[in-house]
Design an enzyme around this catalytic site. Structure first.
Site, PDB file in Angstrom:
ATOM      1  CE  LYS A   1       2.617   1.978   4.460  1.00 26.63           C
ATOM      2  NZ  LYS A   1       2.026   1.099   3.422  1.00 26.63           N
TER       3      LYS A   1
ATOM      4  CE  LYS B   1      -5.249  -1.747   1.739  1.00 23.15           C
ATOM      5  NZ  LYS B   1      -3.897  -2.340   1.780  1.00 23.15           N
TER       6      LYS B   1
ATOM      7  CB  THR C   1      -0.928   0.011   1.224  1.00 23.76           C
ATOM      8  OG1 THR C   1      -1.747  -1.155   1.191  1.00 23.76           O
ATOM      9  CG2 THR C   1      -1.813   1.251   1.229  1.00 23.76           C
TER      10      THR C   1
END
Length: 291
Positions: free
Chosen positions: A244, A176, A101
């Site tokens: 993150k 995502k 990701t």
């Protein structure tokens, strides 16, 4: 069953999900070369037939497909563009697939550079955590060329169940982000539900029997809430990596001129957990904020 040609594959990153994906590839007869920064982490996979490489570049020598699943965008950058990165040994006709990701802009950068080398590139982040990886039921969001997607789909079917083409390079990463935004706010709801039920004197396992299959049902409620009840905070997905992801989504939303207060709140809560030393815990450890 239709026969599928076995592929020569490089896999970079043997973490919680990567290791399980590699096992599926090996079980289906593919030749897999692996690289991760700590060789010891790859030893169980080597025992199953994977071969060790000392760098991403070495892993990709004489291979057809490279999958990458590492921690942060900086790691992705190094794995692809570094002195020992994949692009050092990539050959025309190869395919690279980043399942980290990461940033949509980085996915486009990889795609553009790959195109100049005659290499096909996809961004294909996944959702489903350790359980989905183990069971081969990951949801995979894919950006890049549709033709490339169709070519590698039989390989991804070994470890994915819901594999959806999203659009051009970067689209997989944007999809995502949509996924992570839902999870971020949803985890707050799961934790507050359990905190409320506990304070009300209810048996939380019994509560889950009722609400998991009703309108409140979600993957987090079905799979992570039982872990929360048992105080099991082992990582299916690390808090440090989720933070993150949320930061990427917040940055992208700022660029697009939209405000996401639910995501911002979740980010703030998880950041506090990292400050308190829980970054290596699974995302379900958000419950600690309510204790």
């Amino acid at each position: 069953m239709l026969h599928m040609e076995k592929k020569r594959i490089a896999f970079i990153g043997t973490g919680v999900m990567g290791a399980s994906i590699i096992k599926h590839l090996l079980e289906n007869g593919h030749e897999v070369s692996v690289y991760t920064r700590t060789k010891e982490k790859a030893e169980p996979l080597m025992a199953l037939g994977a071969t060790w490489a000392s760098s991403p570049a070495e892993a990709f020598k004489n291979k057809e497909i490279a999958f990458t699943m590492v921690g942060y965008p900086a790691d992705v950058e190094e794995v692809y563009f570094g002195d020992n990165g994949l692009f050092q040994t990539a050959e025309s006709g190869n395919t690279v697939i980043d399942m980290t990701t990461s940033e949509p802009t980085l996915a486009k950068k990889i795609s553009d550079h790959a195109q100049r080398l005659g290499v096909e590139a996809l961004d294909a982040p996944v959702s489903g955590g350790d359980i989905g990886a183990q069971n081969g039921t990951l949801s995979i969001m894919v950006g890049g060329s549709r033709d490339t997607f169709n070519k590698v789909l039989p390989v991804m079917n070994h470890f994915g169940e819901n594999i959806v083409y999203q659009g051009e390079a970067g689209a997989g990463q944007h999809a995502k982000m949509c996924n992570q935004i839902v999870i971020a706010s949803g985890m707050i709801g799961v934790c507050e539900s359990l905190a409320y039920g506990l304070k009300a004197g209810l048996d939380l396992s019994t509560v889950l029997q009722s609400i998991s299959s009703g309108a409140a049902g979600s993957w987090s409620l079905s799979n992570l809430a039982p872990r929360m009840i048992k105080n099991d905070y082992a990582p299916g997905f690390y808090i440090k990596h989720f933070v993150k992801d949320m930061k990427i989504a917040l940055d992208e939303s700022t660029k697009m001129g939209i405000t996401l207060p639910g995501l911002a709140l979740a980010y703030e809560m998880y950041e506090k957990l990292i400050e308190e030393g829980y970054g290596e815990n699974g995302t379900q450890a958000l419950l600690k904020a309510y204790k």
